[in-house]
Design an enzyme around this catalytic site. Structure first.
Site, PDB file in Angstrom:
ATOM      1  N   GLY A   1       0.762  -1.241   0.000  1.00  0.00           N
ATOM      2  CA  GLY A   1       0.000   0.000   0.000  1.00  0.00           C
ATOM      3  C   GLY A   1       0.791   1.287   0.000  1.00  0.00           C
TER       4      GLY A   1
ATOM      5  N   GLU B   1       4.230  -6.521   1.675  1.00  0.00           N
ATOM      6  CA  GLU B   1       3.682  -6.913   0.370  1.00  0.00           C
ATOM      7  C   GLU B   1       3.606  -5.721  -0.578  1.00  0.00           C
ATOM      8  OE1 GLU B   1      -0.214  -8.334   1.466  1.00  0.00           O
ATOM      9  OE2 GLU B   1       0.536 -10.132   2.448  1.00  0.00           O
ATOM     10  N   PRO B   2       4.713  -5.061  -0.850  1.00  0.00           N
ATOM     11  CA  PRO B   2       4.640  -3.896  -1.732  1.00  0.00           C
ATOM     12  C   PRO B   2       4.409  -4.311  -3.185  1.00  0.00           C
ATOM     13  CG  PRO B   2       6.931  -4.385  -1.215  1.00  0.00           C
ATOM     14  CD  PRO B   2       6.103  -5.358  -0.425  1.00  0.00           C
ATOM     15  N   GLY B   3       3.566  -3.568  -3.872  1.00  0.00           N
ATOM     16  CA  GLY B   3       3.343  -3.816  -5.294  1.00  0.00           C
ATOM     17  C   GLY B   3       3.668  -2.555  -6.070  1.00  0.00           C
ATOM     18  N   ARG B   4       2.743  -1.596  -5.966  1.00  0.00           N
ATOM     19  CA  ARG B   4       2.892  -0.324  -6.686  1.00  0.00           C
ATOM     20  C   ARG B   4       4.251   0.340  -6.452  1.00  0.00           C
ATOM     21  NH1 ARG B   4      -1.551   2.771  -7.961  1.00  0.00           N
ATOM     22  NH2 ARG B   4      -2.719   1.626  -6.369  1.00  0.00           N
TER      23      ARG B   4
ATOM     24  N   ARG C   1      -6.531   3.047 -15.222  1.00  0.00           N
ATOM     25  CA  ARG C   1      -6.515   3.821 -13.963  1.00  0.00           C
ATOM     26  C   ARG C   1      -7.192   5.187 -14.065  1.00  0.00           C
ATOM     27  NH1 ARG C   1      -2.908   5.592 -11.582  1.00  0.00           N
ATOM     28  NH2 ARG C   1      -3.663   5.215  -9.488  1.00  0.00           N
TER      29      ARG C   1
ATOM     30  N   TYR D   1     -10.271   4.982 -11.490  1.00  0.00           N
ATOM     31  CA  TYR D   1     -10.161   5.682 -10.205  1.00  0.00           C
ATOM     32  C   TYR D   1      -9.662   7.111 -10.342  1.00  0.00           C
ATOM     33  CZ  TYR D   1      -7.783   1.009  -9.396  1.00  0.00           C
ATOM     34  OH  TYR D   1      -7.280  -0.261  -9.417  1.00  0.00           O
TER      35      TYR D   1
ATOM     36  N   CYS E   1     -14.859   3.561 -27.714  1.00  0.00           N
ATOM     37  CA  CYS E   1     -16.157   4.228 -27.755  1.00  0.00           C
ATOM     38  C   CYS E   1     -16.768   4.342 -26.360  1.00  0.00           C
ATOM     39  CB  CYS E   1     -17.090   3.458 -28.682  1.00  0.00           C
ATOM     40  SG  CYS E   1     -16.370   3.304 -30.306  1.00  0.00           S
TER      41      CYS E   1
ATOM     42  N   TYR F   1      -0.439  -1.798 -12.124  1.00  0.00           N
ATOM     43  CA  TYR F   1      -1.867  -1.773 -12.448  1.00  0.00           C
ATOM     44  C   TYR F   1      -2.107  -1.168 -13.834  1.00  0.00           C
ATOM     45  CZ  TYR F   1      -1.745  -2.800  -7.513  1.00  0.00           C
ATOM     46  OH  TYR F   1      -1.446  -3.379  -6.315  1.00  0.00           O
TER      47      TYR F   1
HETATM   48  C1  PLP Z   1      -2.983  -5.206  -3.816  1.00  0.00           C
HETATM   49  C2  PLP Z   1      -2.421  -5.784  -2.595  1.00  0.00           C
HETATM   50  C3  PLP Z   1      -1.108  -5.485  -2.214  1.00  0.00           C
HETATM   51  C4  PLP Z   1      -0.238  -4.494  -2.948  1.00  0.00           C
HETATM   52  O1  PLP Z   1      -0.706  -3.198  -2.824  1.00  0.00           O
HETATM   53  P1  PLP Z   1       0.160  -1.982  -3.399  1.00  0.00           P
HETATM   54  O2  PLP Z   1      -0.675  -0.797  -3.118  1.00  0.00           O
HETATM   55  O3  PLP Z   1       0.344  -2.220  -4.853  1.00  0.00           O
HETATM   56  O4  PLP Z   1       1.454  -1.975  -2.661  1.00  0.00           O
HETATM   57  C5  PLP Z   1      -0.600  -6.124  -1.102  1.00  0.00           C
HETATM   58  N1  PLP Z   1      -1.347  -7.003  -0.378  1.00  0.00           N
HETATM   59  C6  PLP Z   1      -2.617  -7.306  -0.716  1.00  0.00           C
HETATM   60  C7  PLP Z   1      -3.362  -8.278   0.092  1.00  0.00           C
HETATM   61  C8  PLP Z   1      -3.194  -6.718  -1.819  1.00  0.00           C
HETATM   62  O5  PLP Z   1      -4.457  -6.996  -2.146  1.00  0.00           O
END
Ligand code: PLP
Length: 416
Positions: A239, A273-276, A312, A316, A343, A371
């Site tokens: 997050g 759990e970093p993604g973004r 995106r 959002y 369209c 994303y």
């Molecule tokens: C989407 C998600 C993440 C990653 O979130 P980011 O905002 O991309 O860091 C981590 N854990 C869980 C459970 C998620 O659903």
């Protein structure tokens, strides 16, 4: 340092001019920087060097197997939300013993697959999921390693669609029920309690929501210890936000520092759990201006990328910086809505952008590494676009542009 910079008037990814990516692979295309991805991951890892930890990259942010593979080579773990993502991790050479499985709707077959592969942990999101997992594990004569995802009811101050840690959100076990569910879990023969988990939302740009969530989770950890339930890991979720439009999110170092501060004195493995924050600013979407349509009311730049490639902005109101990659136009500066050919009125990539544009110009839509491709669709029968990974001076095509054949793959006509 930025891995996307202007050099001799042309925007580059590392040392490759994005004009040459466009020449080789056409537009639209996603372009990622290997060094940018690795550098973000390493910032987390080095910030946590004095703490027992595991970084579980959230696969859904960008799940190309080449991306997963370079992270696996660094020793990363993975946070998955489907069996399909586990398949990708395994194909990419990821270690299943470093995989945590999140998500509110795990099916029986997904549980079986993950148990077979011996993943590190199931992040269980409801009491009924726990019951199902115990039954599936019993049938396979296995122990399912479990952490409960608790919903700490904190406001992450982010967009409502990406806020997950409020009590009205669908995610996780209500804080006040968590202890009860742990006690149920402790009584289940095929459940092995190993940790606790929370994930409060995405694109969070301040530390306080994380601190607040952690504080609540630690209260639970202590209550469980009194019940003789001892957790070995704490998973703070993902997050952490990135800079799209001048936001100033905490650095990985400050973020990790704040969490370690709250954890002080506890012998728990910390999972993140970093993604973004790993991939978001490691990718751009390159696109060509097809038409300038200047109406009496509005100027539109119609580009060859659209909402199906990057949703995106439509979904959002996500804001992405849009710049010219290269242009020899001396056109006047004007305000444009940068829109795609789909369209839908909601098909835009950026509104009210001040740009000097000519038809044929190449544009970069920035911060598109997370994303972006993973949320792409074939809407309007548009083949999904290629993904290119730049590594120094080399371009690797890590996913080909889809063909018309790909568009109808699996479909069939009714018999005569
Ligand atoms: C989407 C998600 C993440 C990653 O979130 P980011 O905002 O991309 O860091 C981590 N854990 C869980 C459970 C998620 O659903």
């Amino acid at each position: 340092m930025s891995f996307f910079a202007i050099n001799d008037g042309v925007l580059h990814a590392e040392s490759v001019a994005l004009t040459s990516v466009a020449e080789h692979f056409g537009t639209p295309a996603y372009v990622y920087s290997r060094a940018a991805i690795e550098s973000s991951w390493q910032q987390f890892d080095s910030a946590l060097k004095n703490q027992s930890h595991l970084i579980c990259y959230a696969v859904k942010a960008n799940s190309n197997i080449a991306v997963l593979n370079i992270l696996a080579r660094l020793g990363s773990g993975f946070d998955i939300v489907s069996a399909g993502e586990l398949h990708r991790v395994l194909e990419a050479g990821g270690d299943p013993a470093k995989v945590v499985f999140s998500g509110v709707g795990k099916t029986v077959s997904e549980m079986q697959f993950a148990l077979e592969k011996n993943i590190k942990c199931f992040n269980v999101e409801s009491a009924n999921e726990l019951t199902r997992l115990n039954a599936v594990a019993a049938e396979m004569n296995r122990q399912a390693p479990v952490s409960l995802r608790v919903n700490p009811d904190v406001d992450a101050n982010t967009h409502p669609y990406i806020s997950t840690g409020l009590k009205e959100n669908k995610f996780g076990i209500a804080f006040e029920s968590a202890k009860d569910v742990y006690l149920q879990a402790a009584a289940m023969e095929h459940i092995n309690i190993v940790g606790v988990d929370c994930h409060i939302g995405s694109q969070i740009t301040e530390l306080s929501p994380f601190r607040d969530a952690l504080e609540r989770v630690l209260i639970l950890v202590d209550e469980l210890a009194e019940e003789n339930i001892h957790l070995t890991h704490l998973d703070i979720g993902g997050g952490l936000g990135i800079n799209y439009q001048g936001e100033t999110p905490p650095s990985a170092e400050d973020y990790a520092g704040a969490i370690m501060e709250s954890l002080k004195g506890r012998e728990m493995e910390l999972i993140m759990e970093p993604g973004r924050s790993i991939v978001g600013n490691a990718g751009v979407l390159i696109t060509t201006v097809e038409y300038l349509n200047e109406t009496p009311y509005h100027n539109f730049a119609v580009v060859d990328a659209a909402m199906n490639d990057l949703i995106r902005p439509s979904l959002y109101s996500g804001w992405h910086d849009i710049t010219r990659i290269f242009s020899d136009t001396d056109a006047a500066e004007k305000e444009y809505d940068v829109v795609g050919p789909v369209c839908e009125t909601g098909d835009f990539l950026g509104k009210n952008r001040t740009l000097k544009l000519a038809q044929g110009d190449l544009l970069a839509i920035h911060s598109a590494g997370a994303y972006g491709f993973t949320m792409a669709s074939n809407y309007n029968s548009r083949p999904r676009i290629p993904e290119i990974m730049v590594d120094g001076a080399i371009m690797h095509e890590i996913r080909k542009r889809e063909s018309w054949g790909d568009l109808i793959n699996g479909e069939s006509l009714l018999p005569d």
